[in-house]
Design an enzyme around this catalytic site. Structure first.
Site, PDB file in Angstrom:
ATOM      1  N   ASN A  95       0.868  -1.173   0.000  1.00 24.41           N
ATOM      2  CA  ASN A  95       0.000   0.000   0.000  1.00 24.41           C
ATOM      3  C   ASN A  95       0.908   1.227   0.000  1.00 24.41           C
ATOM      4  O   ASN A  95       1.522   1.545   1.011  1.00 24.41           O
ATOM      5  CB  ASN A  95      -0.883  -0.039   1.260  1.00 24.41           C
ATOM      6  CG  ASN A  95      -1.707   1.221   1.436  1.00 24.41           C
ATOM      7  OD1 ASN A  95      -1.771   2.073   0.535  1.00 24.41           O
ATOM      8  ND2 ASN A  95      -2.346   1.355   2.591  1.00 24.41           N
ATOM      9  N   LYS A 150       0.101   4.250  -0.219  1.00 28.79           N
ATOM     10  CA  LYS A 150      -0.537   5.426   0.410  1.00 28.79           C
ATOM     11  C   LYS A 150      -0.348   6.652  -0.492  1.00 28.79           C
ATOM     12  O   LYS A 150      -0.337   6.500  -1.710  1.00 28.79           O
ATOM     13  CB  LYS A 150       0.004   5.630   1.827  1.00 28.79           C
ATOM     14  CG  LYS A 150      -0.115   4.332   2.651  1.00 28.79           C
ATOM     15  CD  LYS A 150       0.085   4.505   4.132  1.00 28.79           C
ATOM     16  CE  LYS A 150      -0.083   3.158   4.818  1.00 28.79           C
ATOM     17  NZ  LYS A 150      -0.019   3.242   6.271  1.00 28.79           N
ATOM     18  N   HIS A 180      -9.345   0.901   4.975  1.00 29.19           N
ATOM     19  CA  HIS A 180      -8.071   1.121   5.668  1.00 29.19           C
ATOM     20  C   HIS A 180      -8.313   2.072   6.844  1.00 29.19           C
ATOM     21  O   HIS A 180      -9.133   2.991   6.744  1.00 29.19           O
ATOM     22  CB  HIS A 180      -7.029   1.709   4.704  1.00 29.19           C
ATOM     23  CG  HIS A 180      -5.659   1.700   5.295  1.00 29.19           C
ATOM     24  ND1 HIS A 180      -5.250   2.658   6.195  1.00 29.19           N
ATOM     25  CD2 HIS A 180      -4.629   0.842   5.157  1.00 29.19           C
ATOM     26  CE1 HIS A 180      -4.008   2.377   6.577  1.00 29.19           C
ATOM     27  NE2 HIS A 180      -3.614   1.279   5.962  1.00 29.19           N
ATOM     28  N   GLU A 217      -6.753   4.521   7.877  1.00 32.78           N
ATOM     29  CA  GLU A 217      -6.569   5.949   7.553  1.00 32.78           C
ATOM     30  C   GLU A 217      -7.811   6.506   6.854  1.00 32.78           C
ATOM     31  O   GLU A 217      -8.155   7.674   7.025  1.00 32.78           O
ATOM     32  CB  GLU A 217      -5.295   6.124   6.714  1.00 32.78           C
ATOM     33  CG  GLU A 217      -4.049   5.927   7.581  1.00 32.78           C
ATOM     34  CD  GLU A 217      -2.852   5.357   6.865  1.00 32.78           C
ATOM     35  OE1 GLU A 217      -2.799   5.383   5.632  1.00 32.78           O
ATOM     36  OE2 GLU A 217      -1.937   4.857   7.564  1.00 32.78           O
ATOM     37  N   GLU A 257      -4.759  -4.942  10.802  1.00 37.20           N
ATOM     38  CA  GLU A 257      -3.761  -3.886  10.984  1.00 37.20           C
ATOM     39  C   GLU A 257      -4.053  -3.140  12.290  1.00 37.20           C
ATOM     40  O   GLU A 257      -4.901  -2.228  12.310  1.00 37.20           O
ATOM     41  CB  GLU A 257      -3.819  -2.892   9.820  1.00 37.20           C
ATOM     42  CG  GLU A 257      -3.514  -3.505   8.473  1.00 37.20           C
ATOM     43  CD  GLU A 257      -2.976  -2.467   7.491  1.00 37.20           C
ATOM     44  OE1 GLU A 257      -1.935  -2.737   6.897  1.00 37.20           O
ATOM     45  OE2 GLU A 257      -3.581  -1.391   7.342  1.00 37.20           O
ATOM     46  N   GLY A 302       3.001   2.291  10.753  1.00 33.31           N
ATOM     47  CA  GLY A 302       3.959   3.372  10.576  1.00 33.31           C
ATOM     48  C   GLY A 302       4.682   3.761  11.852  1.00 33.31           C
ATOM     49  O   GLY A 302       5.352   4.797  11.900  1.00 33.31           O
ATOM     50  N   SER A 338       3.967  -2.058  10.388  1.00 35.96           N
ATOM     51  CA  SER A 338       5.430  -2.055  10.588  1.00 35.96           C
ATOM     52  C   SER A 338       6.091  -3.372  10.191  1.00 35.96           C
ATOM     53  O   SER A 338       7.034  -3.825  10.845  1.00 35.96           O
ATOM     54  CB  SER A 338       5.770  -1.686  12.039  1.00 35.96           C
ATOM     55  OG  SER A 338       5.336  -0.366  12.317  1.00 35.96           O
TER      56      SER A 338
HETATM   57  P1  13P Z   1       3.370   0.345   7.616  1.00 34.77           P
HETATM   58  O1  13P Z   1       3.859  -0.942   6.996  1.00 34.77           O
HETATM   59  O2  13P Z   1       4.072   1.555   7.105  1.00 34.77           O
HETATM   60  O3  13P Z   1       3.294   0.255   9.103  1.00 34.77           O
HETATM   61  O4  13P Z   1       1.842   0.537   7.101  1.00 34.77           O
HETATM   62  C1  13P Z   1       0.951  -0.498   7.237  1.00 34.77           C
HETATM   63  C2  13P Z   1      -0.277  -0.165   6.475  1.00 34.77           C
HETATM   64  O5  13P Z   1      -1.024   0.713   6.855  1.00 34.77           O
HETATM   65  C3  13P Z   1      -0.544  -0.893   5.232  1.00 34.77           C
HETATM   66  O6  13P Z   1      -1.823  -0.676   4.776  1.00 34.77           O
END
Ligand code: 13P
Length: 252
Positions: free
Chosen positions: A8, A10, A97, A99, A169, A175, A209
């Protein structure tokens, strides 16, 4: 069950950089010879879908999107529909997601409507679920993800469930560099698996992560079938290493 490794991206990469990154990923995946039991997908921003699609042409890497609207068309300013994505060669889509849920008010009902649309159009959906830090500390992670999972699949026929992947997640692990303890992740993923009849056949991914140093521990879990990767998917070398780990642990 097959392994699924999805990146992803983003809100990262303009078209030229996206095409370069996708080309490096394609080159590494070709070298790895992943076979039929590993699926790899990358989800760039909408603006880079066409460029990344061109880089992925003829490769086994699936083009993914990070979101979509549930209607095919209409007066929905700023939105993108499943037919529009399919037109660009998109084969899978990330839905719900954290976010999207947190910053854009994406509700369980929206996720459900989007999932119905994805299934109607034959897209592989990756539905993301996960608990906040507070919910984690309160010991209600299982409850939260079960509620999100049941709401996402509400009214969807049981036989369609194996066509959908679920990404667990934990929001506090995204992150943050603070990846979830694998035993704890397994407890939550097995709770997701048993939360609805039909999910025995659905790939469950861990996300949060993930790095080459920790991915193996998740792939070793009975209820983990792959990963949804943010930061490390923007590094072609790291992403290739994650794909290699999935290949080396894929069944049969
Ligand atoms: P990270 O791997 O940067 O922690 O992000 C995970 C994520 O949100 C994937 O959709």
């Amino acid at each position: 069950m097959k392994r699924l490794v999805a990146g992803n991206w983003k809100m990262h990469e303009t078209t030229r950089a996206a095409q370069r990154l996708a080309s490096s990923i394609v080159a590494s995946v070709r070298e790895l010879d992943i076979g039929p039991n590993v699926q790899v997908a990358i989800a760039p921003p909408f603006t880079a879908l066409a460029a990344v699609g061109a880089a992925l042409a003829g490769s086994p890497v699936l083009l993914g999107a990070q979101n979509m609207h549930w209607e095919d068309d209409g007066a929905f300013t700023g939105e993108i529909s499943a037919p529009m994505l399919i037109d660009l060669g998109v084969r899978c889509v990330i839905l719900g997601h954290s976010e999207r849920r947190r910053y854009f008010g994406e509700s369980d009902a929206y996720v459900n409507a989007k999932l119905r649309a994805a299934l109607a159009h034959g897209l592989l959906a990756i539905v993301a679920v996960g608990e906040t830090n507070e919910e984690h500390d309160a010991g209600i992670a299982g409850e939260r993800v079960v509620a999100q999972t049941r709401a996402a699949f509400d009214g969807i026929a049981r036989e369609r469930l194996p066509e959908v992947a679920i990404a667990y997640e934990p929001i506090w692990a995204i992150g943050s560099g603070r990846n979830c303890d694998p035993d704890e992740a397994e407890r939550v993923m097995s709770t997701i698996r048993s939360s609805m009849p039909g999910l025995e056949g659905s790939p469950i991914l861990y996300g949060g992560s993930i790095k080459p140093e920790n991915f193996g521990a998740y792939l070793a879990l009975p209820n983990c079938n792959g990963g949804l990767i943010g930061g490390a998917s923007l590094d072609a070398g790291a992403f290739a290493e994650l794909v290699r780990l999935a290949r080396d642990t894929a069944p049969g």
